[in-house]
Design a protein around this motif. Sequence first.
Motif, short mmCIF file in Angstrom:
data_model
loop_
_atom_site.label_atom_id
_atom_site.label_comp_id
_atom_site.label_asym_id
_atom_site.label_seq_id
_atom_site.Cartn_x
_atom_site.Cartn_y
_atom_site.Cartn_z
N TYR A 11 0.82 -1.21 0.00
CA TYR A 11 0.00 0.00 0.00
C TYR A 11 0.86 1.26 0.00
CZ TYR A 11 -4.31 2.66 0.70
OH TYR A 11 -5.37 3.50 0.56
N TYR A 36 0.00 3.79 -2.86
CA TYR A 36 -0.46 5.16 -2.60
C TYR A 36 0.55 6.18 -3.11
CZ TYR A 36 -2.92 8.95 -0.31
OH TYR A 36 -3.63 10.11 -0.08
N VAL A 39 -0.75 4.76 3.82
CA VAL A 39 -1.00 6.15 3.42
C VAL A 39 -0.05 7.11 4.13
CG1 VAL A 39 -2.67 8.03 3.39
CG2 VAL A 39 -3.38 5.72 2.76
N SER A 49 3.49 9.06 2.71
CA SER A 49 3.64 10.52 2.76
C SER A 49 4.84 10.92 3.63
CB SER A 49 2.35 11.14 3.30
OG SER A 49 1.25 10.80 2.48
N LEU A 57 -9.47 12.78 1.60
CA LEU A 57 -8.19 12.09 1.43
C LEU A 57 -7.47 12.55 0.17
CD1 LEU A 57 -6.26 9.81 2.39
CD2 LEU A 57 -7.58 8.25 0.95
N GLY A 91 -4.36 14.81 -0.63
CA GLY A 91 -3.26 14.05 -1.22
C GLY A 91 -2.70 14.70 -2.47
N TYR A 142 0.50 13.60 8.08
CA TYR A 142 0.34 12.14 7.95
C TYR A 142 0.96 11.39 9.12
CZ TYR A 142 -1.40 12.99 3.27
OH TYR A 142 -2.16 13.41 2.20
N LEU A 197 -7.93 9.64 8.01
CA LEU A 197 -7.27 8.35 8.18
C LEU A 197 -7.93 7.52 9.27
CD1 LEU A 197 -3.50 9.37 7.85
CD2 LEU A 197 -4.94 8.26 6.14
#
Length: 450
Positions: A30, A34, A154, A158, A263, A267, A298, A357
Amino acid sequence: MSISPASAALSEVAVGKATRRLVWLLVLLYVINYLDRVNVGFAALRMNADIGLSSAAYGLGAGLFFVGYFLFEVPSNLIMHKVGAKAWMARIMLSWGVLACAMAFVQGPISFYVLRVLLGVAEAGFFPGIVLYLTYWFPRASRAKVMSLFMLGVPLASVFGAPLSTALIAHGSGWFGFEQGWRTMFFVEGLPAILLGFAALALMPSRPVNARWLRPEEAEALTATIAEEDARQVPGEPGVWSSLRHPRVVALAAVYFGIVFGLYGLGFFLPQIVSGLQAQFGVKFSLVQIGLVTAIPYAFGALVMIANARHSDRTGERIWHTAIPALLGACGVAIALYLNTPTLAVAALSVCTAGVLAAIPVFWQLPSAFLGGYGAAAGIAMINSFGNLSGFVGPFVTGALNTATGSFRPGMWVIAAAMAAAAGIVLALGRRMAADPPTQLESPLRGPDR
């Protein structure tokens, strides 16, 4: 059907092994997923001027990813449920890795748009596939926690990806023959997905029975525990079409649309918002410093997300653990750009990011309360695909409003409204679900689809 104490103990051992063997791999997948999805936000700091993209055109291209994603999401999840997670996830990663690398060769708006659509098609099914995959491996009492660990991808993408991406943009000129650093960034960050696609074939068994690191009795106990829960929670397994048109699936899709609006609005535009703080407050950030400041929300969000998921699993409560973070996130993004110091602005953006989140891992426990089998595969994919349409709408609206007004404030208000609406819908849905026991809910869905 009930699970004996001995079987429950074996199941617990199997869950521990699955957590140690699978979760780190899913988090890594992930992170790369992401990062490859939103690194376009960092590229925009230089790419937009290099290939002639306005803020509105960039927002359109960033969001077009979700058009391909939307169209292929449900078929992808149904195929995974049929052929198994290992082979299908490997296919997804290999194809998106190749296209992520191809972003290095974009020449103008049209090629940018086309590659973003194709990237969405290639990646379709990854996230809902993992949500479904976790239901094969983990009992309900541990799913929000495991989902929050997966969702660490996520913030990790970041926290570590933001400095990496900006460093590659700043210093990658000339690497691999690319004239601009942002092209090097796309190429370098697409390669791990290709490598991990091959790794998934060896490290990601489709079901407990396929795992060589589980003893047969452990795999059998874990499978029996999950089957017993499903039989109790989902008395009649809904079919594909029944699941897709079920009012609660539609309502959950609306909730997810609002949460994911925040999100992806953040983002895709947070690096530009942080860059804009320079003019607003008279400060100066280097490109790498922008990446580091962008990582702060994040990092904070990761801590809040895990704490909220653990508390939700411990109490068994899902509705308020989804609604409250979404509402707090709405408040944070609404006031962020009205505060009088960059520190307070970043703090408010951190609250918004934490709200987004924290809401998502708990939210994904709601569909499994009334969906199972192929119905779960279809329903989860439909919720994710419609929810992720906000990934198209959010960047496009935010970019268009910024182009029209010269400010990100109107776009942030739209994000706040979407998240607040999501909180309201999930609270209303919670009242309805409390009024209708599962047996009443599922009775219209029993039997074959028409």
